[in-house]
Design a protein around this motif. Structure first.
Motif, PDB file in Angstrom:
ATOM      1  N   ASN A   2       0.835  -1.196   0.000  1.00  0.00           N
ATOM      2  CA  ASN A   2       0.000   0.000   0.000  1.00  0.00           C
ATOM      3  C   ASN A   2       0.873   1.251   0.000  1.00  0.00           C
ATOM      4  OD1 ASN A   2       0.713   0.747   2.694  1.00  0.00           O
ATOM      5  ND2 ASN A   2      -0.839  -0.622   3.500  1.00  0.00           N
ATOM      6  N   LEU A   3       0.241   2.404  -0.140  1.00  0.00           N
ATOM      7  CA  LEU A   3       0.978   3.655  -0.249  1.00  0.00           C
ATOM      8  C   LEU A   3       1.863   3.894   0.962  1.00  0.00           C
ATOM      9  CD1 LEU A   3       1.629   6.197  -1.802  1.00  0.00           C
ATOM     10  CD2 LEU A   3      -0.423   7.253  -0.841  1.00  0.00           C
ATOM     11  N   ILE A  17       4.455  12.254  -4.471  1.00  0.00           N
ATOM     12  CA  ILE A  17       3.264  11.522  -4.030  1.00  0.00           C
ATOM     13  C   ILE A  17       2.514  10.903  -5.196  1.00  0.00           C
ATOM     14  CG2 ILE A  17       1.020  11.732  -2.900  1.00  0.00           C
ATOM     15  CD1 ILE A  17       3.469  11.727  -1.000  1.00  0.00           C
ATOM     16  N   GLU A  18       2.336  11.628  -6.288  1.00  0.00           N
ATOM     17  CA  GLU A  18       1.595  11.052  -7.412  1.00  0.00           C
ATOM     18  C   GLU A  18       2.301   9.811  -7.937  1.00  0.00           C
ATOM     19  OE1 GLU A  18       0.771  13.913 -10.438  1.00  0.00           O
ATOM     20  OE2 GLU A  18      -0.257  15.245  -9.066  1.00  0.00           O
ATOM     21  N   GLU A  21       1.734   7.029  -5.474  1.00  0.00           N
ATOM     22  CA  GLU A  21       0.375   6.506  -5.554  1.00  0.00           C
ATOM     23  C   GLU A  21       0.248   5.541  -6.731  1.00  0.00           C
ATOM     24  OE1 GLU A  21      -1.957  10.072  -5.702  1.00  0.00           O
ATOM     25  OE2 GLU A  21      -2.063  10.201  -3.519  1.00  0.00           O
ATOM     26  N   ARG A  22       0.842   5.901  -7.872  1.00  0.00           N
ATOM     27  CA  ARG A  22       0.779   5.014  -9.038  1.00  0.00           C
ATOM     28  C   ARG A  22       1.556   3.732  -8.778  1.00  0.00           C
ATOM     29  NH1 ARG A  22       2.208   9.756 -11.493  1.00  0.00           N
ATOM     30  NH2 ARG A  22       4.100   8.867 -12.376  1.00  0.00           N
TER      31      ARG A  22
END
Length: 83
Positions: A2-3, A17-18, A21-22
């Motif tokens: 998970n993140l 962060i992006e 997240e991906r």
């Protein structure tokens, strides 16, 4: 993964962060067949590399391979140059 696990494992990339997240999505979507189209798109288009890992697209490609009964290749992490 998970993140939060990604953030813990790759603290130098927390500012991205992006990307994280991906990467977390690409790593963690294995149990959800409905994610296959999104994973296939990421595998084809996302070349973003996380230091100490590989590209988001490569992670997504590995997830697609696992979801379809294959065995993904062993990958070597990229080490981005430091300034």
């Amino acid at each position: 993964m998970n993140l939060q696990e990604v953030k813990n494992q790759f603290p130098e990339a927390v500012g991205e962060i992006e990307t994280l997240e991906r990467l977390g999505f690409a790593s963690g979507a294995l149990e959800i067949k409905e994610t296959l189209p999104k994973l296939q798109l990421l595998a084809q288009t996302d070349k973003t590399i996380v230091a100490g890992w590989w590209s988001v697209g490569e992670e997504a490609e590995d997830s697609v391979t696992l979801m379809t009964g294959g065995e993904p290749p062993l990958r070597k992490p990229y080490n981005l140059p430091t300034n």
